[in-house]
Scaffold this active site. Structure first.
Site, PDB file in Angstrom:
ATOM      1  N   GLU B 280      34.840  23.303 -36.206  1.00 44.13           N
ATOM      2  CA  GLU B 280      35.901  22.945 -37.144  1.00 44.13           C
ATOM      3  C   GLU B 280      36.860  21.926 -36.526  1.00 44.13           C
ATOM      4  O   GLU B 280      37.321  20.998 -37.194  1.00 44.13           O
ATOM      5  CB  GLU B 280      36.658  24.216 -37.569  1.00 44.13           C
ATOM      6  CG  GLU B 280      37.490  24.024 -38.818  1.00 44.13           C
ATOM      7  CD  GLU B 280      37.871  25.362 -39.470  1.00 44.13           C
ATOM      8  OE1 GLU B 280      37.054  26.310 -39.446  1.00 44.13           O
ATOM      9  OE2 GLU B 280      38.965  25.456 -40.001  1.00 44.13           O
ATOM     10  N   GLU B 283      35.148  18.704 -36.647  1.00 49.80           N
ATOM     11  CA  GLU B 283      35.142  18.212 -38.032  1.00 49.80           C
ATOM     12  C   GLU B 283      36.497  17.585 -38.378  1.00 49.80           C
ATOM     13  O   GLU B 283      36.562  16.520 -39.001  1.00 49.80           O
ATOM     14  CB  GLU B 283      34.831  19.368 -38.995  1.00 49.80           C
ATOM     15  CG  GLU B 283      34.736  18.924 -40.456  1.00 49.80           C
ATOM     16  CD  GLU B 283      34.498  20.088 -41.429  1.00 49.80           C
ATOM     17  OE1 GLU B 283      34.316  21.238 -40.969  1.00 49.80           O
ATOM     18  OE2 GLU B 283      34.510  19.830 -42.644  1.00 49.80           O
ATOM     19  N   CYS B 300      37.294  30.134 -43.233  1.00 45.48           N
ATOM     20  CA  CYS B 300      36.881  31.387 -42.587  1.00 45.48           C
ATOM     21  C   CYS B 300      36.974  32.574 -43.515  1.00 45.48           C
ATOM     22  O   CYS B 300      36.298  33.570 -43.329  1.00 45.48           O
ATOM     23  CB  CYS B 300      37.782  31.702 -41.395  1.00 45.48           C
ATOM     24  SG  CYS B 300      37.850  30.409 -40.197  1.00 45.48           S
ATOM     25  N   SER B 320      36.673  22.970 -45.113  1.00 44.90           N
ATOM     26  CA  SER B 320      35.805  22.712 -43.970  1.00 44.90           C
ATOM     27  C   SER B 320      34.398  23.181 -44.316  1.00 44.90           C
ATOM     28  O   SER B 320      34.224  24.205 -44.978  1.00 44.90           O
ATOM     29  CB  SER B 320      36.325  23.480 -42.753  1.00 44.90           C
ATOM     30  OG  SER B 320      35.298  23.603 -41.793  1.00 44.90           O
ATOM     31  N   LYS B 359      33.761  39.891 -47.218  1.00 49.35           N
ATOM     32  CA  LYS B 359      32.646  39.552 -46.336  1.00 49.35           C
ATOM     33  C   LYS B 359      31.341  40.146 -46.859  1.00 49.35           C
ATOM     34  O   LYS B 359      30.265  39.636 -46.568  1.00 49.35           O
ATOM     35  CB  LYS B 359      32.914  40.051 -44.918  1.00 49.35           C
ATOM     36  CG  LYS B 359      34.064  39.340 -44.209  1.00 49.35           C
ATOM     37  CD  LYS B 359      33.676  37.981 -43.666  1.00 49.35           C
ATOM     38  CE  LYS B 359      34.858  37.273 -43.010  1.00 49.35           C
ATOM     39  NZ  LYS B 359      34.627  35.835 -42.833  1.00 49.35           N
ATOM     40  N   GLU B 362      30.266  37.617 -49.237  1.00 51.78           N
ATOM     41  CA  GLU B 362      29.880  36.408 -48.503  1.00 51.78           C
ATOM     42  C   GLU B 362      28.486  36.549 -47.890  1.00 51.78           C
ATOM     43  O   GLU B 362      27.667  35.632 -47.974  1.00 51.78           O
ATOM     44  CB  GLU B 362      30.909  36.133 -47.396  1.00 51.78           C
ATOM     45  CG  GLU B 362      30.660  34.861 -46.613  1.00 51.78           C
ATOM     46  CD  GLU B 362      31.564  34.752 -45.383  1.00 51.78           C
ATOM     47  OE1 GLU B 362      31.782  35.777 -44.706  1.00 51.78           O
ATOM     48  OE2 GLU B 362      32.050  33.647 -45.106  1.00 51.78           O
ATOM     49  N   GLU B 367      23.138  30.730 -49.791  1.00 50.42           N
ATOM     50  CA  GLU B 367      23.085  29.568 -48.901  1.00 50.42           C
ATOM     51  C   GLU B 367      23.367  29.939 -47.440  1.00 50.42           C
ATOM     52  O   GLU B 367      23.205  29.109 -46.549  1.00 50.42           O
ATOM     53  CB  GLU B 367      24.061  28.473 -49.386  1.00 50.42           C
ATOM     54  CG  GLU B 367      25.549  28.813 -49.318  1.00 50.42           C
ATOM     55  CD  GLU B 367      26.070  29.574 -50.527  1.00 50.42           C
ATOM     56  OE1 GLU B 367      25.249  30.167 -51.269  1.00 50.42           O
ATOM     57  OE2 GLU B 367      27.308  29.608 -50.724  1.00 50.42           O
ATOM     58  N   CYS B 504      43.716  38.617 -41.569  1.00 55.78           N
ATOM     59  CA  CYS B 504      42.682  39.650 -41.489  1.00 55.78           C
ATOM     60  C   CYS B 504      43.220  41.010 -41.044  1.00 55.78           C
ATOM     61  O   CYS B 504      42.653  42.034 -41.394  1.00 55.78           O
ATOM     62  CB  CYS B 504      41.591  39.210 -40.537  1.00 55.78           C
ATOM     63  SG  CYS B 504      40.930  37.587 -40.944  1.00 55.78           S
TER      64      CYS B 504
END
Lengths: 160, 581
Positions: B280, B283, B300, B320, B359, B362, B367, B504
């Site tokens: 990141e 990037e 994230c 990102s 999560k 996710e 993908e 988190c």
């Protein structure tokens, strides 16, 4: 009565204009929802989303109000709207058995519309003709002093 | 603010004049029971549990919405009040699924606790019950309306704190229902799976979709090689499930417990966090140097990512392209580690322990995988892992410290602080500064992006080149920040967004803190302290100094941000409709 896409478009424009006029007054939600109910006969997800986005509130808020008040409908009304009065006078004169009969014959519940779009049932409060109790109306035609045995014949007139 | 003095149960207390009776009572060490009240989120006086008597006032009044006044005399503990509270509890129970023994919230249920306190022993009002639904279709959240007490804390959280409005209150009277519109499942709503509603629920009407049995099954399957990785926030939250003080760092015990449970390898998502910073950070520098889309926004948090895809799709190019840390770690475990250890990656079962319910969603995104394998096979919340540790007979609080396994187990302080709001930003800045300027940071601490203010911003000096950064936590704050960017009022280079308020450490998968405790402690602050202390004590505090990360690039990935890294560690996003038609 099912609306054509053109009619929906025209009514949506009318609703948008109404929202633009009313969105900044105090408590704009109820009058806007009433207008939408008048225009479309019910409040679809599209209509509720349009109202919610225009007022900057979640759709769940619009839906909460739509399901709180009996005057709002979530499904399109049928070609023929049956209103059975369950106000006090009609109730003591047996309105429940009249309503039950309508429900039995049409196979749908109060607030619902038949699959062929022909009939909707509403339970309503006092229609103002308690002397005729129990009363029901079909598209505004008044039928009084009803017994469950009368219902079949009345509905047949509207089968079309 | 002026102060006023009032008397509560004979005790004189002086408080600011904008306090409620409930808040004033707290100052006098008097507990007034509540159910619908949730500090800073909802005070509506709906449940009537907090009824008190104001001398000279009419009837009983709800303390959570009664403002204090000078000379006020309040009684909170009369026979009439106790009886009315008991009646309210009996009425709630008359429409409540009383399967307490098998309820996930048993022993941590606010309704159960109050019923015990008030000696509710029978059900005098049993009669008609609401129609209920059990919605188990979401990969993250289960809603069981048979236990809902219509307190609306979840609705206020979803709507006001998170600015999502996936759930609301519909119908009325005994038909009152909390849920999505048109009786839809949460999975057919704009729900972002953050699970903040679960933390808000006083009872068992909301809980995570459990994956405990999937993980036990994998552990018991001799054909599977089961690898586990706990997220940064797990180490400062799971201790609470075993009676340790809030924010206690139990990293060593956690590693030891996971090994005793039978995992073949105990790796660390903190390693994935360091890896995320490498990609990141690179990037960001590349976007800065090559005229890429700015501000770049972190990716994230899967709750935030779905929020962006659903409500702010115009910012998708700003996200990102980096996968989140546990997905990166999963991808590396099933490629680099598998190759090194000579294990068929198809036999590897990766378990992520996360402070997060999103999560779970996710991990199922199609993908996020390669060669027909998902990067991560199962996600457990902190609460689920605690239940598994208990049922494995592991005496967690007394465990010696264990270690993470080599290869994907090393982490720096930068990886650790990912669990707190501002942590990803700070970790990224530590690396970006050194990579972009070629100079060593004099001080690795970026205090201006720490703390629990809803939106934080800072100007960062990259050796003469100044960039503006911002941090938002909770999607409600993210909305405010993005709206300001859209209106052109704010210009940033880099933004960190975490879907949950506090980041988190207070994610939807963390231990549930009761509304009573929340009046006294702030888990966002206490738990973050544990992470920052662990960062402070680490020998290495910059991701690019992690030796295992260096080895990963040298021996397997090649260049940071290179072809192989892109294949394994980056992803893409999709615009989503709020309501599918």
């Amino acid at each position: 009565m099912a609306l054509t896409p053109k009619e929906i478009e025209a009514k949506t424009e009318e609703l948008k204009a109404f929202i633009a006029e009313h969105k900044d007054v105090d408590g704009p939600l109820m009058p806007i929802m009433q207008k939408a109910q008048d225009l479309f006969g019910y409040l679809s997800l599209d209509t509720q989303e349009l109202i919610a986005d225009s007022l900057g509130i979640p759709v769940t808020d619009v839906y909460g109000v739509a399901t709180f008040y009996a005057q709002f409908s979530l499904t399109p009304k049928g070609d023929n709207v049956i209103s059975v009065c369950t106000g006090t006078a009609c109730y003591v004169k047996g309105a429940q058995s009249v309503l039950d009969k309508v429900i039995e014959i049409l196979g749908i519940g109060a607030g619902e519309t038949t699959a062929d779009g022909k009939f909707s049932i509403q339970d309503t409060r006092c229609l103002g003709c308690c002397g005729l109790a129990p009363v029901m109306t079909v598209n505004g035609d008044v039928y009084g002093r009803l017994t469950p045995a009368d219902i079949k014949g009345i509905l047949e007139k509207y089968q079309g | 603010m002026n102060n006023v003095t009032l008397t509560i149960d004979g005790i004189k207390v002086t408080v600011p004049s904008d306090y409620t009776v409930l808040e004033a009572a707290r100052e006098a060490n008097i507990n007034i029971p509540t159910l619908c009240y949730l500090k800073d989120v909802q005070q509506i006086g709906a449940c009537r549990m907090c009824l008190v008597e104001v001398v000279g006032g009419r009837g009983l009044q709800a303390a959570c919405v009664s403002p204090v006044s000078d000379g006020m005399v309040v009684r909170t503990n009369t026979e009439k009040i106790r009886n009315s509270r008991k009646t309210i509890l009996e009425l709630l129970l008359s429409n409540h699924n009383r399967e307490c023994t098998s309820c996930v919230r048993s022993a941590n249920c606010e309704l159960q606790a109050l019923c015990n306190e008030y000696g509710v022993k029978d059900y005098p009002y049993d009669g008609e019950r609401s129609e209920t639904t059990l919605d188990e279709l979401s990969p993250s959240i289960v809603r069981d309306n048979s236990k809902c007490i219509s307190c609306r804390r979840c609705v206020a959280t979803c709507n006001k704190v998170q600015n999502i409005g996936a759930i609301g209150v519909s119908k009325r009277g005994i038909n009152t229902t909390v849920g999505s519109i048109f009786g839809r499942s949460l999975v057919d709503s704009p729900c972002i799976n953050c699970g903040q509603c679960i933390l808000a629920c006083p009872v068992g009407a909301l809980h995570e979709k459990e994956n405990i049995s999937d993980v036990w099954a994998a552990l018991h399957d001799p054909e599977k090689y089961v690898v586990v990785q706990p997220a940064p926030a797990v180490r400062v939250t799971i201790g609470e499930e075993f009676g340790l003080p809030m924010g206690t760092s139990v990293t060593g015990k956690l590693a030891e417990a996971l090994r005793r449970m039978g995992f073949d390898k105990v790796f660390d998502t903190d390693f994935g966090a360091d890896l995320t910073i490498m990609e990141e950070g690179t990037e960001l520098i590349s976007r800065l140097n090559n005229g890429g889309t700015l501000p770049m926004i972190t990716s994230c948090s899967p709750g935030w990512v779905k929020f962006c895809e659903t409500f702010y799709p115009e910012f998708i190019p700003n996200l990102s392209s980096c996968k989140s840390p546990h997905e990166m770690a999963g991808a590396v475990i099933k490629s680099y580690f598998a190759e090194k250890a000579g294990i068929d990656p198809k036999k590897i079962f990766v378990v992520s322990v996360m402070p997060c319910t999103a999560k779970k969603f996710e991990a199922k995104r199609p993908e996020l995988g390669h060669d027909g394998m998902a990067d991560v096979d199962a996600v457990l919340t902190v609460r689920e892992l605690a239940r598994m540790i208990k049922s494995a007979g592991i005496d967690f609080a007394r465990l010696p410290d264990g270690e993470f396994d080599k290869l994907c187990g090393e982490s720096t302080g930068a990886g650790v602080i990912f669990g707190a709001t501002g942590g990803v930003m700070e970790a990224a800045l530590r690396t970006v500064y050194e990579k972009a300027t070629g100079k060593e940071l004099a001080d690795v601490n970026f205090h201006e992006v720490r703390g629990i203010e809803g939106i934080k911003e800072a100007e960062i000096d990259l050796d003469g080149k100044k960039i503006m950064v911002a941090v938002a936590h909770g999607t409600g704050n993210a909305s405010k920040l993005l709206d300001a960017v859209k209106r052109g009022e704010k210009e940033y280079t880099f933004i960190e967004v975490m879907g949950c308020p506090g980041g988190c450490v207070t994610g939807g998968g963390t231990p549930i803190v009761t509304s009573k405790e929340l009046q006294y402690v702030n888990p966002k602050v206490e738990r973050a302290k544990g992470l920052y202390a662990e960062d402070e004590g680490k020998p290495k505090r910059k991701s690019h100094e992690n030796d295992e990360i260096k080895a990963l690039y040298e021996e397997y990935l090649g260049e940071v941000g290179g072809h192989k890294a892109h294949e394994l560690l980056h992803t893409h996003y999709t615009k989503r409709e709020r309501y599918a038609r």
